[in-house]
Design a protein around this motif. Structure first.
Motif, PDB file in Angstrom:
ATOM      1  N   GLY A  58     123.718  62.596 159.250  1.00 44.87           N
ATOM      2  CA  GLY A  58     123.473  63.945 159.756  1.00 44.87           C
ATOM      3  C   GLY A  58     122.368  64.015 160.795  1.00 44.87           C
ATOM      4  O   GLY A  58     122.079  65.088 161.327  1.00 44.87           O
ATOM      5  N   THR A  59     121.760  62.857 161.112  1.00 43.04           N
ATOM      6  CA  THR A  59     120.708  62.842 162.138  1.00 43.04           C
ATOM      7  C   THR A  59     121.321  63.195 163.486  1.00 43.04           C
ATOM      8  O   THR A  59     122.298  62.581 163.915  1.00 43.04           O
ATOM      9  N   ARG A  60     120.733  64.200 164.154  1.00 44.62           N
ATOM     10  CA  ARG A  60     121.247  64.647 165.459  1.00 44.62           C
ATOM     11  C   ARG A  60     120.250  64.429 166.589  1.00 44.62           C
ATOM     12  O   ARG A  60     120.609  64.563 167.755  1.00 44.62           O
ATOM     13  N   SER A  61     119.003  64.110 166.249  1.00 45.03           N
ATOM     14  CA  SER A  61     117.997  63.738 167.251  1.00 45.03           C
ATOM     15  C   SER A  61     116.804  63.134 166.524  1.00 45.03           C
ATOM     16  O   SER A  61     116.748  63.145 165.281  1.00 45.03           O
ATOM     17  N   ALA A  87     120.433  61.219 169.285  1.00 45.71           N
ATOM     18  CA  ALA A  87     120.709  60.525 168.024  1.00 45.71           C
ATOM     19  C   ALA A  87     121.233  59.111 168.215  1.00 45.71           C
ATOM     20  O   ALA A  87     121.083  58.279 167.318  1.00 45.71           O
ATOM     21  N   ASP A 142     117.837  67.179 162.053  1.00 44.00           N
ATOM     22  CA  ASP A 142     119.213  67.654 161.899  1.00 44.00           C
ATOM     23  C   ASP A 142     119.669  68.578 163.033  1.00 44.00           C
ATOM     24  O   ASP A 142     120.707  69.223 162.922  1.00 44.00           O
ATOM     25  N   PRO A 144     120.082  68.873 167.515  1.00 46.52           N
ATOM     26  CA  PRO A 144     120.080  68.043 168.725  1.00 46.52           C
ATOM     27  C   PRO A 144     118.860  68.291 169.613  1.00 46.52           C
ATOM     28  O   PRO A 144     118.422  67.402 170.337  1.00 46.52           O
TER      29      PRO A 144
END
Length: 179
Positions: A58-61, A87, A142, A144
């Protein structure tokens, strides 16, 4: 003269716990002395290489920070605040946060460090103040983008990270100015 004094706490100890993941560097080693290239002098300093693995799903940045809790300010000293790292980026090369920013990922933004610069600022403890810890943190987020603009102060960037941090990787080096 170096004096013995209680060590200030690490700021992440006061935030909700999050899973950890791994961060490493070809320039600095956890628990070791910070090399001279990453110490502030008349010519400036160079940000270290950092690589990370194992960020939570779920990491977006990402955001990368460097904090000295031992600075004699009552509030520590922020040496580096970099956020909105995409990410798919899992490494910053040596110098990405300093100089001409070669290797800085597209879209990444620098917050203002406590030197008043939007860049990495090296270690510069007062002479004789004893060893200082430099905590390099990679924060998996979580979202961007966080929202702050380039040059935002560290507290504002941190406030925006609160509630969006999925995981955190820490690498701590030290430096003492025996001046």
């Amino acid at each position: 003269m170096t004096t013995s004094r209680p060590r200030p706490p690490v700021p992440y100890d006061f935030l909700p716990p999050v899973p950890s993941f791994s961060v490493s560097s070809t320039d600095i080693a956890d628990g070791q002395v910070l090399p001279q290239a990453h110490v502030e002098d008349a010519a400036g300093s160079v940000s270290p290489q950092l690589s990370w693995t194992g960020a939570p799903a779920g990491t977006r940045s990402y955001a990368v920070t460097c904090f000295d809790p031992d600075a004699p300010t009552g509030s520590g000293f922020w040496h580096w605040v970099l956020f909105d790292i995409p990410a798919d980026v899992t490494e910053l090369p040596t110098g990405a946060g300093s100089g001409d920013f070669t290797g800085l990922p597209a879209g990444a933004k620098h917050g203002r460090n406590d030197y008043g610069q939007s860049a990495f600022g090296g270690a510069a403890p007062p002479p004789g103040h004893g060893p200082h810890r430099y905590i390099f943190a990679v924060h998996a987020l979580d979202v961007p983008t966080l929202g702050p603009d380039d040059g935002a102060p560290p507290a504002y960037v941190g406030f925006n990270m609160f509630g969006h941090t999925l995981g955190r990787a820490l690498l701590t080096a030290s430096y003492e100015n025996r001046g």
